[in-house]
Design a protein around this motif. Sequence first.
Motif, PDB file in Angstrom:
ATOM      1  N   ALA A  42      -7.238 -14.748 -11.329  1.00 48.74           N
ATOM      2  CA  ALA A  42      -6.210 -13.684 -11.643  1.00 48.74           C
ATOM      3  C   ALA A  42      -4.901 -14.539 -12.397  1.00 48.74           C
ATOM      4  O   ALA A  42      -4.550 -13.895 -13.522  1.00 48.74           O
TER       5      ALA A  42
ATOM      6  N   THR B  74      -0.943  -9.486 -13.435  1.00 56.85           N
ATOM      7  CA  THR B  74      -0.995  -9.458 -14.668  1.00 56.85           C
ATOM      8  C   THR B  74       0.340  -8.479 -15.194  1.00 56.85           C
ATOM      9  O   THR B  74       1.128  -8.579 -16.182  1.00 56.85           O
ATOM     10  N   THR B  75       0.670  -7.614 -14.309  1.00 59.21           N
ATOM     11  CA  THR B  75       1.863  -6.322 -14.450  1.00 59.21           C
ATOM     12  C   THR B  75       2.941  -7.331 -14.634  1.00 59.21           C
ATOM     13  O   THR B  75       3.931  -7.174 -15.535  1.00 59.21           O
TER      14      THR B  75
ATOM     15  N   SER C 248      -0.067  -9.087  -5.955  1.00 61.05           N
ATOM     16  CA  SER C 248      -1.487  -9.066  -5.641  1.00 61.05           C
ATOM     17  C   SER C 248      -2.280  -9.779  -6.729  1.00 61.05           C
ATOM     18  O   SER C 248      -1.342  -9.755  -7.886  1.00 61.05           O
ATOM     19  N   ASN C 249      -3.486  -9.833  -6.947  1.00 58.26           N
ATOM     20  CA  ASN C 249      -3.921 -10.365  -8.062  1.00 58.26           C
ATOM     21  C   ASN C 249      -3.982  -9.163  -9.171  1.00 58.26           C
ATOM     22  O   ASN C 249      -3.636  -9.834 -10.452  1.00 58.26           O
ATOM     23  N   GLU C 250      -3.833  -8.129  -8.987  1.00 58.11           N
ATOM     24  CA  GLU C 250      -3.981  -7.018  -9.978  1.00 58.11           C
ATOM     25  C   GLU C 250      -2.287  -7.167 -10.326  1.00 58.11           C
ATOM     26  O   GLU C 250      -2.036  -6.778 -11.593  1.00 58.11           O
ATOM     27  N   GLN C 251      -1.659  -7.251  -9.464  1.00 61.44           N
ATOM     28  CA  GLN C 251      -0.056  -6.998  -9.698  1.00 61.44           C
ATOM     29  C   GLN C 251       0.453  -8.078 -10.662  1.00 61.44           C
ATOM     30  O   GLN C 251       1.561  -8.148 -11.459  1.00 61.44           O
TER      31      GLN C 251
END
Length: 503
Positions: free
Chosen positions: A164, A486-487, A481-484
């Motif tokens: 990530a 990148t944001t 989180s892993n997804e957040q």
Amino acid sequence: MLTLEFAPDGLLRRFSRDSRGVTAIIFGLSLIPLVMMGGLAIDYGRALAAKERLGRALDAAALAAASSPDLTEAEIEERVQFYFDANFPNGAEGKPSSITVVKADKLIQLSATGIVPTTLLQMAGISTMPVDAYSEVTYKQKHIELVMVLDNTGSMSWNGKIDALKSASNTLTGILFDQVNNSANGEIKIGLVPFAATVNVGADKLGSGWIDVNAQSAIASEDFQAGVNVLTLYNQITNRDWNGCVRARSSAYDTTDAAPDINLPNTLWAPYFAPDEPDFNAYANRYASDTGYSGSFYDYNARQRYVGKYNNLSVSGGSGPEFNCPTTPVTPLTSVRGTVESGINAMNAAGSTVIPAGLAWGWRVISPTPPYTQGVAYNDTNVIKAIVLLTDGTNDVGGGLSNHNRSYYNAYGFAQSGHLGATNGSQATTVLNNKTSTLCTNIKDEGVRLYTITFQLADGPIKDLMRDCATSVAMYFDSPSNEQLTTIFTEIAKDLSNLRISK
């Protein structure tokens, strides 16, 4: 017969003084311009308010359009209209029927003319008042120097965190480089500092002049008897060479970007060499047999300092003199996108956490002073300097260890060795936190923007430390989180874009 009767003298005098009719006539005649003046003030004020609303809406639309310089003209016009409508109240006076959009090289110009219906001025035959606004936005940003100081410790291997981090770092890199047509002119320069318990500056720096190749600094012989050069020990090991990791400098220099000076050995960096620890289970880094040691059986320190065991040694497994040292070296500031991406993709997770070791090298990479010289002067107003610091753990070198070293080996050596000024790993954590705080203050004092991220971290004190380290509270990001992640990196990239209204 017509008879004329004259009024008494008093009545004639009263009639000659009576001005009531004249006053009414004069007031009636003057009322019209008074009403006109009042109407002008009211309608002019309404027109000014409409002009201000129109200008704000154009500014917002221009900024939104300029944030994506690769849009086509049709896409720009669509985005302009969308953001203008979102920022101009529905049905508000002065709203234009169309907006003129002109896109030049790294420039967007918007203009619009609206109509405001009048109220009192309609009495004078003036039914509307025109208002206009103009906005010009440059999306040629200041030059950017960015260093990413990224945690590569063992815990980053859990739950896909290192992947990530690679993805988010590549996203940030791509956004910044995509904003310039020719990165070779230095508009964007990015550096990378992977860190664990120390930092790898690259094995090619051995002849740079700032590595303590002659073991002259106070740190060089800390783990062995005086006169021992760890580069000699590396030469005695048959299958290992110095890979580029370094020790932290002594406390006078470890939290500064002071330039190295060959005449001042303590300003140089000693090569990293994690000693083979005694052959007992309490020790984590055992890679050479103590056979040949003839001193006291229980003198663990003497066992550890015995150098005869390195002669013709072949190290197997993951332990060795590079224990706790990241394998991915520093990437100095560069305008070559592929170089940055290669460094990011090469990162891997291993080792424990020493945040000040990473942060200090992040500062040195962006500093205009050696050992790295790719950074411009701090007072160059055409350049934004920034560091992104991410950690998923606390400063930890093994606080619970009960062996004589009292910690794992790291950039500051063993806790008991004296370099850090702590006698065990728990005390070392406090000292390392203080050094982290000092570095953050020193970096911000030079005008470097400091973004901090605690990545999926529950510990309270380290969050407070990292929040205080950031240039502002808004530049601290907590446990995404892993997804957040990148944001967040995308937000940082946009913040660095430094869009500004020029007219």
